[in-house]
Each structure stands twice: as C-alpha cells, then as structure tokens.
Motif scaffolding. Structure first.
Motif, PDB file in Angstrom:
ATOM      1  N   GLU A 102       7.867  -4.822  16.400  1.00  0.00           N
ATOM      2  CA  GLU A 102       8.186  -3.679  17.275  1.00  0.00           C
ATOM      3  C   GLU A 102       8.993  -2.635  16.497  1.00  0.00           C
ATOM      4  OE1 GLU A 102       7.136  -3.540  20.424  1.00  0.00           O
ATOM      5  OE2 GLU A 102       6.898  -5.615  21.133  1.00  0.00           O
ATOM      6  N   GLY A 103       9.866  -3.105  15.626  1.00  0.00           N
ATOM      7  CA  GLY A 103      10.647  -2.180  14.813  1.00  0.00           C
ATOM      8  C   GLY A 103       9.765  -1.431  13.825  1.00  0.00           C
ATOM      9  N   LEU A 104       8.879  -2.161  13.180  1.00  0.00           N
ATOM     10  CA  LEU A 104       8.028  -1.538  12.162  1.00  0.00           C
ATOM     11  C   LEU A 104       7.089  -0.508  12.768  1.00  0.00           C
ATOM     12  CD1 LEU A 104       7.178  -4.688  10.002  1.00  0.00           C
ATOM     13  CD2 LEU A 104       8.534  -2.717   9.267  1.00  0.00           C
ATOM     14  N   VAL A 105       6.584  -0.781  13.975  1.00  0.00           N
ATOM     15  CA  VAL A 105       5.606   0.142  14.555  1.00  0.00           C
ATOM     16  C   VAL A 105       6.293   1.450  14.963  1.00  0.00           C
ATOM     17  CG1 VAL A 105       5.646  -0.531  17.021  1.00  0.00           C
ATOM     18  CG2 VAL A 105       3.496   0.210  15.965  1.00  0.00           C
ATOM     19  N   LEU A 106       7.585   1.409  15.223  1.00  0.00           N
ATOM     20  CA  LEU A 106       8.300   2.632  15.592  1.00  0.00           C
ATOM     21  C   LEU A 106       8.271   3.653  14.463  1.00  0.00           C
ATOM     22  CD1 LEU A 106      11.473   1.338  17.481  1.00  0.00           C
ATOM     23  CD2 LEU A 106       9.419   2.401  18.435  1.00  0.00           C
ATOM     24  N   ILE A 107       8.361   3.164  13.236  1.00  0.00           N
ATOM     25  CA  ILE A 107       8.306   4.109  12.120  1.00  0.00           C
ATOM     26  C   ILE A 107       6.929   4.129  11.447  1.00  0.00           C
ATOM     27  CG2 ILE A 107      10.777   4.240  11.554  1.00  0.00           C
ATOM     28  CD1 ILE A 107      10.290   1.989   9.526  1.00  0.00           C
ATOM     29  N   SER A 108       6.019   3.286  11.946  1.00  0.00           N
ATOM     30  CA  SER A 108       4.649   3.242  11.400  1.00  0.00           C
ATOM     31  C   SER A 108       4.624   3.217   9.885  1.00  0.00           C
ATOM     32  CB  SER A 108       3.835   4.446  11.879  1.00  0.00           C
ATOM     33  OG  SER A 108       3.796   4.476  13.270  1.00  0.00           O
ATOM     34  N   GLU A 109       5.488   2.417   9.326  1.00  0.00           N
ATOM     35  CA  GLU A 109       5.490   2.334   7.871  1.00  0.00           C
ATOM     36  C   GLU A 109       5.684   0.884   7.441  1.00  0.00           C
ATOM     37  OE1 GLU A 109       8.821   3.889   5.748  1.00  0.00           O
ATOM     38  OE2 GLU A 109       7.636   4.159   3.920  1.00  0.00           O
ATOM     39  N   ILE A 110       4.860   0.462   6.511  1.00  0.00           N
ATOM     40  CA  ILE A 110       5.015  -0.883   5.967  1.00  0.00           C
ATOM     41  C   ILE A 110       5.190  -0.754   4.460  1.00  0.00           C
ATOM     42  CG2 ILE A 110       3.935  -3.161   5.725  1.00  0.00           C
ATOM     43  CD1 ILE A 110       3.918  -2.817   8.573  1.00  0.00           C
ATOM     44  N   THR A 111       6.285  -1.199   3.960  1.00  0.00           N
ATOM     45  CA  THR A 111       6.511  -1.192   2.509  1.00  0.00           C
ATOM     46  C   THR A 111       6.078  -2.567   1.973  1.00  0.00           C
ATOM     47  OG1 THR A 111       8.710  -2.114   2.771  1.00  0.00           O
ATOM     48  CG2 THR A 111       8.540   0.293   2.779  1.00  0.00           C
ATOM     49  N   PRO A 112       5.898  -2.686   0.663  1.00  0.00           N
ATOM     50  CA  PRO A 112       5.568  -4.016   0.133  1.00  0.00           C
ATOM     51  C   PRO A 112       6.597  -5.061   0.564  1.00  0.00           C
ATOM     52  CG  PRO A 112       5.263  -2.354  -1.553  1.00  0.00           C
ATOM     53  CD  PRO A 112       5.869  -1.642  -0.376  1.00  0.00           C
ATOM     54  N   ARG A 113       7.859  -4.656   0.650  1.00  0.00           N
ATOM     55  CA  ARG A 113       8.882  -5.612   1.041  1.00  0.00           C
ATOM     56  C   ARG A 113       8.729  -6.035   2.504  1.00  0.00           C
ATOM     57  NH1 ARG A 113      14.985  -3.739   1.004  1.00  0.00           N
ATOM     58  NH2 ARG A 113      15.186  -4.407   3.159  1.00  0.00           N
ATOM     59  N   SER A 114       8.468  -5.052   3.391  1.00  0.00           N
ATOM     60  CA  SER A 114       8.339  -5.461   4.793  1.00  0.00           C
ATOM     61  C   SER A 114       7.042  -6.229   5.018  1.00  0.00           C
ATOM     62  CB  SER A 114       8.498  -4.290   5.760  1.00  0.00           C
ATOM     63  OG  SER A 114       7.774  -3.174   5.347  1.00  0.00           O
ATOM     64  N   LEU A 115       5.998  -5.921   4.234  1.00  0.00           N
ATOM     65  CA  LEU A 115       4.759  -6.693   4.371  1.00  0.00           C
ATOM     66  C   LEU A 115       5.001  -8.161   4.001  1.00  0.00           C
ATOM     67  CD1 LEU A 115       1.760  -6.784   5.050  1.00  0.00           C
ATOM     68  CD2 LEU A 115       1.242  -6.219   2.685  1.00  0.00           C
TER      69      LEU A 115
END
Ligand code: ASP
Ligand code: MG
Length: 466
Positions: free
Chosen positions: A107-120
């Motif tokens: 839910e947090g990630l979709v708010l900023i619509s960004e996935i970094t290699p670290r968050s992936l």
C-alpha cells in the motif's frame, strides 16, 4: 537440503518433503544433522514481479486481489499439511501476520508508484518468508523439532547489489556459524528462506533468480557440510535435451566445471554462482528428484571416477542471434573489441559467445534473440561509420555445446564433431573452444540444430548409461 518451489506447491508434496527429511535424518542408523533451505512456492516469485509492474502503474486494486490469492494459497497448504490443531493455528498466525506486513508495504509503494531495486528485493523476500514457516511447522507436525529463519536472520551478508547480490563470505561464515551451529546442536532442523539475505546496512537483498540453490551452497560451505542436496522434480542433468533425443540419459556423476557449463541450459536450471561455494570447499552437490527416490540423481563433485565418456552432454541453446561486426578500420586498432563489448554491456546486452580471427577484420558475437534489437541499435548509434563498417545479423541460430572434461588433451575430438555433423549436411557458422578444452561450442542455423545434436549423440554414444 534445498527444496525448490516445485516440491512445495501442494500439501502432498510438503508431506513428501517431510518424509525425505525424516528418512535422511536416520539414514543407515546415523543421526544426520539436516539444514533445510526453502524456495518460494512455485510461481509466487513471478507473481510478485508482475505485481511490482502493476504498482508502478499505480494499480491499487491489484494489491487486494494479490493478497487474497496469496493468503488462500498458503493457508490451504497449512490446512492440509499440518494436522495438529495447535501447530496449524500457530502456522496460520505467522502467515497472516506476514501477509499484513506485506500488504502495508505494498500500500505504501503504490502511493508513490515507484519500485527501486531495493524495494523490489524487499517485496520478493515475502515469497520465501511465507514458504519457510509452513515447512517448519510441517516438520514439527511430524515430531521433528524445527525453527524457521530468514537468510538475513541466519547471517548471510551481501553487497548492496540488489537483485543480484553477492555474499561477503568471511562475515557470512562467521555469522552463520554463530547462529546455526547452536540450533543444530539443540537437535533442531533449521528451515531457512533461500534467495534472500541482507546487506551490511540490514537492507534485504536477493541473490538473483533461483537464488535458493546459492543460499544452500553458501550455508553448506560456511558450516562445512558433508553434502548438499538440491531437491526438485527432475532426476538430474541429462546427456542431451529429451525433446531432441528420446533416450537422453541422466548423468550419474560430473565435475563442478562440467556442471558449470551445463546448468544454465540443461533440464535443471541451477543458479550460475551456486557451484562456487561448494567447489571451493569440495562439498558434493546432489541433484535429486523428490518424487523418484529410487533414482540416484546426478552428483557433482571434484573427484571423478575415470569415465570412458569423453563427451558428457550435448546442449542446444535456442533463440540466439549472431552479429558480425566488420570493417577494415578494426585491423590493428587496439580497443575496438573493448568498445564493442562496452557498448553492449552499457545497454545490458549479455554476450554468450565471441570470436575474432587473426586478421582482426571482424568480430562475431552471439546473444539472446530478445537482446538483438537493443544490441543493433546501440552498436549503430555508437560505432557504425567509425571503426565499424558493417553489421551483419543472423537471426534464428542455435548454439550447440559439447561438454566434457575428457576432451582435454585428446586429439581428434573436433574432427569427430565436425565430420559427424557434416555427414548430416549441417553447415557450421561459427566455432569457439575455450582453452580449458572443457567445451566446444558452435553455431548452426536453428533448423539444423536438432540434426546436429542427434548426430553428435550417436557419434559419442551418449545413449548408453554409464
Ligand atoms: N523464489 C526465487 C525464484 O523463483 C528463488 C528460488 O526459487 O530459488 O527465483
Ligand atoms: Mg526456483
């Protein structure tokens, strides 16, 4: 023992896993100590990757669908694989708590619509984090004492190259021993999430696809294990692709370096770096089929019995393309090759084969067909019209590789290889043999690939069991 996703995706398979651990624990009257490494349930890692693409597009609704599906999948396994009511309830709680944490992150990630290699990597870690507790509780359900831990908790420390992290082996060895040995001495069977670790800052990293193999061999080398088992649903490495050669045989024993040539493209994919830790510490690696226990599988070791077979396996790699780069300006001009490879590397094109003749007027590279577009565009933009005059492209080619350490120093092998395929009227487009003489690889038109493999199979008698 590493158990791949295909040994986990139904409750009956999990029971098979438990039986394997149970029987190996007391094999031949010995009290064996076992450490389990667990992959995500098959398909889960792919689904997380697909979800990450939807999150980048801001598709919030995808999260609920995903969480519901994952919750059901894992709870169903628990319902059927863990019969003890108390253990079942505990296992479910672990899964639901983990799911809650996963959902909050999504839910947090979709708010900023960004996935970094670290968050992936953080997202991907949940695949294994959901599977390991189920296995651990299933073992407890069968009176085997067990704890589950993540790769981070067990002490695997990597660099911060998210998505393809590499272990820092000295630190890792120190930490893994400190954590794991006491558990083993207590008589517990530790169940560890494969694939995931953490960097020095504590951020979760992954070791690259199929990384659970790597986790298993890293841990084995840290604790100096007697042997490593990679359990999956295939019997082992084969002498050729069964789709091309009907009586392809399972190899019973091969060397680490032969295996390294084969595992990327054969019937059993193994993480390419997974052989390193066991090779360094000379620990045998056993590939076994969890559903065919009477089959001994393939053992990968250093000490090979003398084998009559010069050639161990013939591998065909389809869907490749060849680019021939040429131009008079290349002759005698240092740095041309570096320039070509650098351009391709910067555009993330992986080169599978390279050749240059002594006239230096052309360099051929073979790559995956999927990378062809990127490769041509980047070479044209950067180099065409300068040192390079022409780009000649051949699509629809295959690499045929003949693997076997028995080729080393034996005369006439190349002669036999090429005359046998010439008899089949197959034209050879490019040839590469490394000076280690472990493999001989050549390029043919894709239409000719099966013919070439079959004729070599016959020529080197690979249909016989050895
Ligand atoms: N789950 C990870 C993958 O699918 C790691 C593994 O299976 O070994 O790549
Ligand atoms: Mg896997």
């Amino acid at each position: 023992m590493k158990f791949g996703g295909s040994v986990l995706d139904s409750s009956s398979k999990i029971k098979t896993l438990v039986n394997i651990v149970n029987s190996f624990k007391n094999l031949e009257g010995k009290d064996n100590e076992i450490v389990c490494v667990i992959s995500a349930i098959s398909g889960v890692t792919d689904k997380i990757i697909m979800l990450s693409e939807l999150i980048i597009k801001g598709k919030r609704s995808a999260i609920k669908t995903f969480i519901d599906e994952m919750t059901r999948l894992h709870l169903d396994l628990i319902n059927n694989a863990i019969t003890d009511q108390k253990l079942q309830a505990e296992a479910k709680k672990v899964i639901l708590d983990t799911m809650k944490e996963f959902q909050a992150i999504l839910e947090g990630l979709v708010l900023i619509s960004e996935i970094t290699p670290r968050s992936l990597d953080h997202m991907l870690s949940f695949g294994e984090r959901l599977a390991a507790p189920i296995v651990s509780y299933a073992l407890r359900n069968n009176n085997l004492d067990s704890d589950f831990l993540t790769g981070k908790e067990i002490g695997i420390v990597t660099d911060s190259n998210f998505g393809e992290a590499r272990p820092l082996m000295n630190t890792t060895k120190f930490r893994v021993n400190a954590k794991l040995i006491p558990l083993i001495l207590e008589g517990k069977i530790p169940v560890i999430t494969g694939y995931i670790a953490a960097d020095q800052h504590g951020y979760i990293t992954t070791l690259g696809r199929s990384g659970s193999d790597y986790t298993a061999t890293i841990i084995a080398s840290c604790i100096n294990a007697d042997e490593v088992y990679l359990w999956s649903d295939v019997d082992g490495l084969l002498t050729a692709e069964p789709l091309i050669v009907k009586d392809a045989q399972v190899l019973d024993e091969i060397s680490y370096s032969e295996a390294a040539e084969m595992v990327l493209f054969g019937a059993k994919y193994i993480h390419p770096r997974a052989l390193e830790p066991v090779m360094d510490s000379n620990i045998p690696l056993r590939l076994r089929n969890a559903f065919n226990l009477s089959h001994p599988g393939t053992t990968i070791t250093q000490n090979l019995r003398i084998s009559n077979n010069i050639i161990k396996s013939i591998i065909a790699i389809r869907n490749t393309a060849l680019i021939d780069v040429s131009g008079g300006g290349m002759v005698g001009s240092p740095g041309t090759a570096a320039n070509i490879f650098d351009t391709l590397a910067k555009n993330k094109v992986n080169i599978m084969m390279i050749s240059q003749g002594p006239s230096e007027s052309s360099i051929s590279v073979v790559l995956r067909k999927d990378d062809l577009g990127k490769a041509i565009t980047s070479l044209e933009l950067k180099l065409l019209g300068k040192v390079i005059k022409h780009l000649n492209v051949l699509e629809d080619v295959s690499i045929v590789t003949v693997v076997g350490s028995g080729m080393r120093g034996i005369k006439g092998i190349a002669g036999r290889v090429f005359s046998s395929i010439a008899k089949e009227d197959v034209n050879v487009i490019m040839i590469v043999q490394g000076s280690s003489e472990l493999n001989l690889a050549f390029i043919v038109r894709d239409d000719d690939c099966e013919k070439a493999v079959r004729s070599l199979y016959k020529e080197f008698n690979l249909g016989k069991t050895f």
